[in-house]
Design a protein around this motif. Structure first.
Motif, PDB file in Angstrom:
ATOM      1  N   PRO A   1       0.967  -1.358   0.011  1.00 27.89           N
ATOM      2  CA  PRO A   1       0.084   0.003  -0.119  1.00 27.89           C
ATOM      3  C   PRO A   1       0.779   1.311   0.050  1.00 27.89           C
ATOM      4  O   PRO A   1       0.705   2.099   0.824  1.00 27.89           O
ATOM      5  CB  PRO A   1      -0.647  -0.134   1.367  1.00 27.89           C
ATOM      6  N   THR A   2       1.749   1.407  -0.861  1.00 26.52           N
ATOM      7  CA  THR A   2       2.535   2.666  -1.088  1.00 26.52           C
ATOM      8  C   THR A   2       1.702   3.800  -2.015  1.00 26.52           C
ATOM      9  O   THR A   2       2.281   4.972  -2.207  1.00 26.52           O
ATOM     10  CB  THR A   2       3.779   2.197  -1.723  1.00 26.52           C
ATOM     11  N   TYR A   3       0.658   3.441  -2.691  1.00 24.55           N
ATOM     12  CA  TYR A   3      -0.131   4.334  -3.377  1.00 24.55           C
ATOM     13  C   TYR A   3      -1.385   4.463  -2.961  1.00 24.55           C
ATOM     14  O   TYR A   3      -1.906   3.075  -2.540  1.00 24.55           O
ATOM     15  CB  TYR A   3      -0.024   3.913  -5.117  1.00 24.55           C
ATOM     16  N   ALA A   4      -2.469   5.202  -3.419  1.00 30.08           N
ATOM     17  CA  ALA A   4      -3.592   5.540  -2.923  1.00 30.08           C
ATOM     18  C   ALA A   4      -4.539   5.672  -4.291  1.00 30.08           C
ATOM     19  O   ALA A   4      -5.088   6.823  -4.326  1.00 30.08           O
ATOM     20  CB  ALA A   4      -4.017   6.416  -1.883  1.00 30.08           C
ATOM     21  N   PRO A   5      -4.583   4.470  -5.150  1.00 32.72           N
ATOM     22  CA  PRO A   5      -5.286   5.016  -6.391  1.00 32.72           C
ATOM     23  C   PRO A   5      -6.616   5.152  -6.096  1.00 32.72           C
ATOM     24  O   PRO A   5      -7.222   4.517  -5.272  1.00 32.72           O
ATOM     25  CB  PRO A   5      -4.805   3.937  -7.344  1.00 32.72           C
ATOM     26  N   LYS A   6      -7.416   6.243  -6.970  1.00 35.20           N
ATOM     27  CA  LYS A   6      -8.930   6.422  -6.683  1.00 35.20           C
ATOM     28  C   LYS A   6      -9.630   6.029  -8.110  1.00 35.20           C
ATOM     29  O   LYS A   6     -10.727   6.122  -8.204  1.00 35.20           O
ATOM     30  CB  LYS A   6      -9.098   7.774  -6.497  1.00 35.20           C
ATOM     31  N   GLN A   7      -8.860   5.899  -9.264  1.00 37.31           N
ATOM     32  CA  GLN A   7      -9.691   5.596 -10.563  1.00 37.31           C
ATOM     33  C   GLN A   7      -8.827   4.527 -11.339  1.00 37.31           C
ATOM     34  O   GLN A   7      -7.867   4.202 -10.939  1.00 37.31           O
ATOM     35  CB  GLN A   7      -9.366   6.924 -11.234  1.00 37.31           C
ATOM     36  N   LEU A   8      -9.838   3.877 -12.042  1.00 34.53           N
ATOM     37  CA  LEU A   8      -9.258   2.627 -12.930  1.00 34.53           C
ATOM     38  C   LEU A   8      -9.442   3.117 -14.316  1.00 34.53           C
ATOM     39  O   LEU A   8     -10.617   3.508 -14.598  1.00 34.53           O
ATOM     40  CB  LEU A   8     -10.273   1.622 -12.542  1.00 34.53           C
ATOM     41  N   PHE A   9      -8.374   3.270 -14.879  1.00 33.20           N
ATOM     42  CA  PHE A   9      -8.482   3.405 -16.437  1.00 33.20           C
ATOM     43  C   PHE A   9      -8.194   1.970 -17.215  1.00 33.20           C
ATOM     44  O   PHE A   9      -7.121   1.410 -16.600  1.00 33.20           O
ATOM     45  CB  PHE A   9      -7.303   4.446 -16.962  1.00 33.20           C
ATOM     46  N   VAL A  10      -8.765   1.910 -18.270  1.00 36.20           N
ATOM     47  CA  VAL A  10      -8.666   0.476 -18.856  1.00 36.20           C
ATOM     48  C   VAL A  10      -8.138   0.726 -20.312  1.00 36.20           C
ATOM     49  O   VAL A  10      -7.694  -0.278 -21.085  1.00 36.20           O
ATOM     50  CB  VAL A  10      -9.830  -0.124 -18.990  1.00 36.20           C
ATOM     51  N   ARG A  11      -8.028   2.068 -20.847  1.00 37.35           N
ATOM     52  CA  ARG A  11      -7.881   2.318 -22.350  1.00 37.35           C
ATOM     53  C   ARG A  11      -7.292   3.495 -22.666  1.00 37.35           C
ATOM     54  O   ARG A  11      -7.644   4.690 -21.870  1.00 37.35           O
ATOM     55  CB  ARG A  11      -8.969   2.150 -23.390  1.00 37.35           C
ATOM     56  N   GLY A  12      -6.331   3.765 -23.300  1.00 38.19           N
ATOM     57  CA  GLY A  12      -6.088   5.334 -23.771  1.00 38.19           C
ATOM     58  C   GLY A  12      -5.612   5.342 -25.302  1.00 38.19           C
ATOM     59  O   GLY A  12      -5.106   4.645 -26.034  1.00 38.19           O
ATOM     60  N   LYS A  13      -5.741   6.665 -25.521  1.00 35.24           N
ATOM     61  CA  LYS A  13      -5.294   7.130 -26.822  1.00 35.24           C
ATOM     62  C   LYS A  13      -5.110   8.522 -26.990  1.00 35.24           C
ATOM     63  O   LYS A  13      -6.151   9.691 -26.652  1.00 35.24           O
ATOM     64  CB  LYS A  13      -6.472   6.608 -27.960  1.00 35.24           C
TER      65      LYS A  13
END
Length: 404
Positions: A18-30
């Motif tokens: 637990p060294t990060y605290a992500p809040k969003q899930l991204f699945v694709r980028g362009k």
């Protein structure tokens, strides 16, 4: 939240430190766009922390990676591979002075390499202290933490690695006093990133260069974040007209493929001798192929020119908007490395903008950091300005409500 989000966070919570605290899930980028697991689209002004300078899934880079992955991925540095020397040649020629390159995997490793270079050089004459800057950030390893000018990152990891001294950034008089006979190098970022998007004063850099020459002290430029086109020139030093003795590269060098390196002027190329430094994965054919594609994009796709153009537009528009909000102290930066400086923590504003589907970062505690892909167009820039203007209005309303 969606089922993929819930399942991802569940697995993450069980198996990832637990060294990060992500809040969003991204699945694709362009390009400059990201999509979450629900299909919602976001404008990305973080670029993987100034990594994806050519945007997500850049075709030129993707094709280079795919072709190289089918040809040769890794052999180790015990053998030649045909891609690494081509990349080194391109980087040296682009820098505009004779030099040599060492490849590694990250910015911290690149800065560690420069630290070792300076120590090896200085120890020949009994000098091993490195002067760095307050509010600087050079990495999370023990040596780069010691060089970092923010003590909070070192808390809990004592004893601190000796041989580092910090002085205020852009303060030449204090730096000059700190250059004692024990000092072998000065280490700095030409634009401080994590410290708050703070550019160096060009006259200060010229004086630092002259002082280093006068006292036989190496000038080390950490270009991990501000380099590779981020401020409108291929290397950051080229924006200031001051040539360092060594510079570090990482983040955007391969547009998301883990890679780092440092470039050393030819005068100091013999300091690190056979066996004195190494990296198992440094300069693999795969990473070098991706990095060569990045360099080709700089040459052929107008990336640097676009960075300067869109950066100037954003600075002008954001500075005008900021004037209407007393809690905004200034807008500063260079190229597409821009900071909106607040008089309070910037995390709340960052959260508001994410809610409106603009991905941003913070720098230090009170600066909203904008480091979008260098390939954003005017429509992207205008959309970001519109969202930020609305976000500042919403933030102002929250402040007013909290002060009642």
């Amino acid at each position: 939240m969606s089922e993929p989000f819930d399942r991802t966070t569940e697995i993450y919570g069980i198996y990832v430190l637990p060294t990060y605290a992500p809040k969003q899930l991204f699945v694709r980028g362009k390009g400059a766009r990201l999509w979450d697991d629900d299909g919602a689209e976001y404008l990305d002004f973080a670029a993987g922390i100034a990594v994806c300078n050519l945007g997500h899934c850049n075709e030129r880079v993707a094709e280079a990676i795919a072709a190289q992955a089918r040809t040769l991925v890794h052999t180790s540095n015990l053998y030649y591979n045909p891609v690494m020397p081509r990349l080194a040649q391109k980087l040296v020629e682009s820098a505009g002075f004779p030099g040599r390159v060492f490849f590694c995997n990250s910015g911290a490793e690149a800065n560690e390499g420069m630290i070792k270079l300076a120590r090896k050089y200085g120890n020949a004459t009994g000098r091993n202290v490195i002067v760095s800057m307050e509010n600087s950030f050079h990495g999370r390893t023990l040596a780069t933490l010691a060089a970092t000018g923010r003590a909070k990152y070192r808390k809990g990891f004592e004893p601190e690695t000796p041989g580092f001294v910090q002085v205020p950034f852009n303060d030449f008089a204090t730096l000059e006093k700190a250059i004692t006979p024990q000092v072998c190098a000065v280490m700095l970022e030409m634009v401080q990133g994590e410290g708050g998007i703070l550019p160096a004063d060009p006259e200060y850099l010229r004086k630092v260069r002259a002082l280093c020459d006068e006292r036989d002290v190496l000038m080390l430029s950490d270009e991990v974040q501000c380099g590779m086109g981020r401020i409108g020139t291929r290397f950051a030093f080229q924006s200031f007209g001051v040539v360092p003795d060594a510079l570090s590269m990482a983040k955007a060098i391969a547009n998301g493929v883990p890679m780092g390196g440092f470039l050393v002027r030819e005068k100091y190329a013999g300091v690190l001798t056979l066996g004195s430094h190494a990296s198992t994965f440094g300069g693999t054919p795969l990473a070098c192929a991706a990095a060569l594609a990045v360099q080709e994009a700089f040459d052929r796709d107008g990336v640097l020119e676009n960075c300067r153009e869109q950066g100037a537009f954003l600075m002008e528009k954001l500075s005008g908007i900021a004037a209407g909000f007393p809690f905004v102290r200034e807008v500063r930066g260079k190229g597409l490395m821009i900071g909106i400086v607040l008089d309070r923590p910037a995390g709340a504003l960052q959260s508001i903008l994410l809610k409106h589907r603009l991905v941003t970062l913070t720098a230090g505690e009170t600066v909203l950091r904008l480091v979008p892909p260098l390939v954003i167009d005017r429509a992207d820039a205008e959309e970001a300005v519109r969202i930020i203007a609305g976000g500042l209005q919403e933030f102002a309303a929250e402040i007013k409500e909290n002060e009642r």
